[in-house]
Design an enzyme around this catalytic site. Structure first.
Site, PDB file in Angstrom:
ATOM      1  N   VAL A 206     -17.579  28.666  27.056  1.00  0.00           N
ATOM      2  CA  VAL A 206     -17.284  27.965  25.855  1.00  0.00           C
ATOM      3  C   VAL A 206     -17.233  26.696  26.033  1.00  0.00           C
ATOM      4  O   VAL A 206     -16.503  26.102  26.872  1.00  0.00           O
ATOM      5  CB  VAL A 206     -15.882  28.722  25.343  1.00  0.00           C
ATOM      6  CG1 VAL A 206     -15.747  27.845  23.920  1.00  0.00           C
ATOM      7  CG2 VAL A 206     -16.072  30.207  25.178  1.00  0.00           C
ATOM      8  N   SER A 207     -17.770  25.654  25.272  1.00  0.00           N
ATOM      9  CA  SER A 207     -17.682  24.484  24.859  1.00  0.00           C
ATOM     10  C   SER A 207     -18.364  23.937  26.362  1.00  0.00           C
ATOM     11  O   SER A 207     -19.440  24.183  26.831  1.00  0.00           O
ATOM     12  CB  SER A 207     -16.152  23.698  25.102  1.00  0.00           C
ATOM     13  OG  SER A 207     -16.383  22.492  24.690  1.00  0.00           O
ATOM     14  N   MET A 208     -17.861  22.990  27.167  1.00  0.00           N
ATOM     15  CA  MET A 208     -18.492  22.814  28.571  1.00  0.00           C
ATOM     16  C   MET A 208     -18.572  23.857  29.455  1.00  0.00           C
ATOM     17  O   MET A 208     -19.513  24.055  30.312  1.00  0.00           O
ATOM     18  CB  MET A 208     -17.554  21.532  29.403  1.00  0.00           C
ATOM     19  CG  MET A 208     -18.085  21.165  30.336  1.00  0.00           C
ATOM     20  SD  MET A 208     -17.224  19.782  31.040  1.00  0.00           S
ATOM     21  CE  MET A 208     -17.904  19.491  32.720  1.00  0.00           C
ATOM     22  N   GLY A 210     -20.244  26.410  28.625  1.00  0.00           N
ATOM     23  CA  GLY A 210     -21.573  26.839  28.076  1.00  0.00           C
ATOM     24  C   GLY A 210     -22.668  25.965  29.229  1.00  0.00           C
ATOM     25  O   GLY A 210     -23.748  26.644  29.239  1.00  0.00           O
ATOM     26  N   ASN A 229     -21.680  29.512  24.819  1.00  0.00           N
ATOM     27  CA  ASN A 229     -21.365  29.057  23.407  1.00  0.00           C
ATOM     28  C   ASN A 229     -20.815  27.468  23.624  1.00  0.00           C
ATOM     29  O   ASN A 229     -19.578  27.406  23.431  1.00  0.00           O
ATOM     30  CB  ASN A 229     -20.489  29.946  22.800  1.00  0.00           C
ATOM     31  CG  ASN A 229     -19.888  29.617  21.550  1.00  0.00           C
ATOM     32  OD1 ASN A 229     -20.562  28.495  20.778  1.00  0.00           O
ATOM     33  ND2 ASN A 229     -18.795  29.676  21.004  1.00  0.00           N
TER      34      ASN A 229
END
Length: 248
Positions: A206-208, A210, A229
């Site tokens: 998720v976020s970084m 990803g 994501n």
């Protein structure tokens, strides 16, 4: 699980002075302590469910308070908020025997996290591993993914690696480019868990995270499904948009 209340959020937001990060900190910190007081009161009165729900909300509000405390002079505030958010989350999950705090061996330290067991019984459950990002935490990763995973028959493991949460705030451990080393430690731990289908491992970044998650998958074939994501396709370009042309 409701990790915030709309009315409490709106009421707190209205008290914050525009553009003032210390007003942001003060108001969220006050609200977190107010909700913590309610949680402790309800726990003493034997209202376990209401107390747990309030502890979850206090966790979110303490994390919100510390979110912009990034400057060196604000580090003590950030550490305090992190410790309080973890303490309230640990109180909240006391009402859930299928959720436990875990410590994953990693060199000379441990990677902190939470393991949630599926609400469905029977065969060994697939597991979702959640890799948070630049400024995420195990607690907000849990609220974002674990509840939904458990209801759908998945176990879920969320964790904070170097550069994140406790390892950054308390151990001064920073992000590393070879994140597959971190991923290996987490996957090695998952292999020791009973009741898990080790042939069905989902790794979610998720976020970084990803960016970090694909590095793990590139070097470790124990991952069955990779979910990315990140929210950003080109982190470099987004990061450097804030700098003048002569700098970039």
């Amino acid at each position: 699980m409701q990790s915030a209340d709309v009315g409490e959020v709106i009421k707190t937001a209205r008290r914050i002075k525009d553009g003032d990060i210390y007003s942001w900190y003060d108001e969220w910190y006050k609200e977190a302590n107010r909700i913590l007081g309610l949680a402790e009161k309800w726990e003493k009165e034997g209202h376990a469910t209401s107390a747990s729900e309030a502890y979850f909300r206090a966790t979110t509000y303490f994390q919100s308070a510390g979110f912009y405390m990034l400057a060196p002079q604000d580090r003590d505030r950030a550490r305090d908020c992190r410790k309080r958010s973890r303490a309230t989350f640990l109180k909240a999950i006391e009402a859930y025997p299928n959720i436990t705090y875990v410590e994953i061996p990693y060199g000379d330290v441990v990677i902190p996290g939470y393991l949630a067991k599926s609400e469905k019984t029977g065969n060994k459950a697939p597991i979702v591993i959640v890799n948070t990002g630049f400024d995420g935490s195990a607690e907000d990763s849990f609220n974002g993914v674990a509840w939904a995973a458990m209801k759908r028959g998945y176990d879920c493991l969320v964790f904070e690696g170097p550069g994140q949460g406790e390892l950054f705030m308390e151990k001064d451990l920073y992000f590393r480019h070879d994140w597959e080393v971190v991923g290996k430690a987490v996957l090695d731990y998952v292999e020791t868990l009973p009741g898990v289908n080790h042939d069905k491992i989902v790794y979610l970044g998720v976020s970084m995270g990803g960016y970090l998650a694909p590095r793990v998958a590139a070097f470790d074939d124990r991952i069955d499904v990779l979910v990315v994501n990140s929210g950003l396709f080109k982190l470099y370009e987004c990061a450097f948009r804030i700098f003048p042309d002569d700098v970039t």
